[in-house]
Design an enzyme around this catalytic site. Structure first.
Site, PDB file in Angstrom:
ATOM      1  N   GLY A 122       0.808  -1.391   0.059  1.00 25.48           N
ATOM      2  CA  GLY A 122       0.066   0.033  -0.063  1.00 25.48           C
ATOM      3  C   GLY A 122       0.960   1.274   0.063  1.00 25.48           C
ATOM      4  N   GLU A 145       2.727  -9.256  -1.523  1.00 21.28           N
ATOM      5  CA  GLU A 145       1.479  -9.799  -1.301  1.00 21.28           C
ATOM      6  C   GLU A 145       1.410 -11.408  -1.517  1.00 21.28           C
ATOM      7  OE1 GLU A 145       0.741  -5.402  -2.017  1.00 21.28           O
ATOM      8  OE2 GLU A 145       2.158  -6.873  -2.707  1.00 21.28           O
ATOM      9  N   ASP A 153      -2.088  -5.541  -5.365  1.00 21.06           N
ATOM     10  CA  ASP A 153      -3.407  -4.788  -5.897  1.00 21.06           C
ATOM     11  C   ASP A 153      -2.942  -3.231  -5.872  1.00 21.06           C
ATOM     12  OD1 ASP A 153      -2.629  -4.420  -2.980  1.00 21.06           O
ATOM     13  OD2 ASP A 153      -4.650  -4.566  -2.310  1.00 21.06           O
TER      14      ASP A 153
END
Length: 368
Positions: A122, A145, A153
């Site tokens: 993130g 991830e 993502d």
């Protein structure tokens, strides 16, 4: 002038300062390596939207307190919500986080991220989409991830799939760590500035009175430098020649195990990152589809589905002994992968709808 100062003895998670036409946002969870909490994501989203409409704000600087820029989203909290049967809490966290990423990817004003430390998951979502990403000798970039049972993502499929020579696919599927020089070489960073010079760079940026990226770039260039890659650099070793051609997938697997040997890690431990779980195939599908899309929007809407994948072993149980099911890559069918890209079967749930933007989409990997 500073805002968001504590009034009850508790430090705020986001600090905001103002220097003339410049807003300086500092993520302030140093003990947690500035991992993004739901509170932080909400504050960042609110701030960036407000500054976009404020004519007195010409430039936004984003940085982290301590030894990390941002180590990713606080997905351990999401994992606990999923475990306790509240999957919507986690899904809503991702919904707001992805919206923030999209706002930054289409932001009309210049944003400078000071990546002086750890940049993972993130943390990449709130920086790599911006116009300027300043790496230092302290920078450590990774998309970890897949080791957690997820896949990259935060719009990563868009910028990873556009790195040279399939290097982004390697980084996304293996979780390989890159230093500041590698970030600059592959395009994840736009500039490299020595950490000792950062105070001078910031002082110069505080004097900016325009959103013109050419002007901002010229200022950063005065403090930036070209740095050589290390001899064992992943970017040098896993180049376009290695990945090119119809056998690129098998070569990617081979390259991963070469990386394992070079770092001294155990193949038994590290192979879980690449070969033994569903997220590897799901990640491949995301990266392949995003590489043919023309905007961040398609990648974001695809990745919103990743909120449905749960995780435990590394974040909750902390035993680093995940029980992957199926246990082997060859046992995973296309139908099993496709399941993660179908609509949520819940009448009260709505898929992510990105906001309409008044400005054209600006690619994170575009050139000045």
């Amino acid at each position: 002038m500073a805002s968001n100062q504590p009034s009850d003895g508790v430090d705020p998670q986001v600090l905001i300062e103002e220097k003339s036409y410049v807003k300086i946002i500092t993520m302030n969870r140093p003990r947690q390596l500035n991992a993004l909490s739901a509170n932080m994501v909400s504050q960042l989203l609110k701030s960036f939207i407000a500054y976009e409409e404020d004519a007195n704000v010409k430039l936004v600087i984003l940085k982290g307190k301590g030894r990390a820029f941002c180590a990713g989203g606080d997905v351990s909290a999401v994992a606990n919500d999923v475990t306790n049967g509240h999957w919507k809490f986690g899904a809503n966290f991702f919904r707001k986080e992805f919206t923030l990423n999209y706002i930054l990817a289409t932001y009309p004003k210049s944003q400078v991220s000071i990546l002086n430390g750890i940049v993972m998951g993130g943390g990449a979502g709130v920086s790599i989409h911006g116009k300027f990403r300043v790496a230092t000798e302290n920078s450590v970039f990774a998309m970890p991830e897949t080791a957690l049972g997820l896949f990259p993502d935060i719009g990563a499929s868009y910028f990873l799939s556009r790195l040279p020579g399939f290097f982004g696919e390697f980084v996304g599927l293996t979780g390989a760590r890159l230093d500041g020089a590698e970030m600059l070489a592959c395009g994840l960073a736009t500039h490299f500035v020595s950490s000792s010079t950062l105070p001078l760079l910031e002082e110069a940026l505080f004097k900016v009175d325009t959103s013109d990226p050419v002007v901002v770039n010229s200022i950063i260039e005065k403090f930036s430098q070209r740095v050589p890659l290390k001899q064992r650099s992943a970017f040098l070793r896993f180049n376009q020649k290695l990945f090119g051609g119809p056998t690129s997938k098998s070569k990617l697997k081979l390259a991963h195990f070469e990386w394992i040997v070079s770092t001294g890690a155990s193949p038994k431990d590290q192979s879980k990152k690449f070969c033994m779980h569903l997220s590897e195939k799901a990640g491949c599908k995301v990266l392949i589809s995003a590489s043919s899309e023309s905007s961040e929007c398609a990648a974001m809407s695809c990745e919103e589905k990743s909120a449905k994948i749960s995780l435990r072993a590394l974040l909750v149980d902390k035993d680093k002994n995940p029980k992957w099911e199926p246990s082997k890559l060859e046992l995973i069918s296309n139908e099993m992968v496709d399941r993660y890209f179908t609509k949520v079967d819940d009448e009260e749930w709505e898929d992510l709808k990105l906001p309409r933007r008044p400005t054209p989409t600006i690619s994170a990997m575009s050139k000045l």
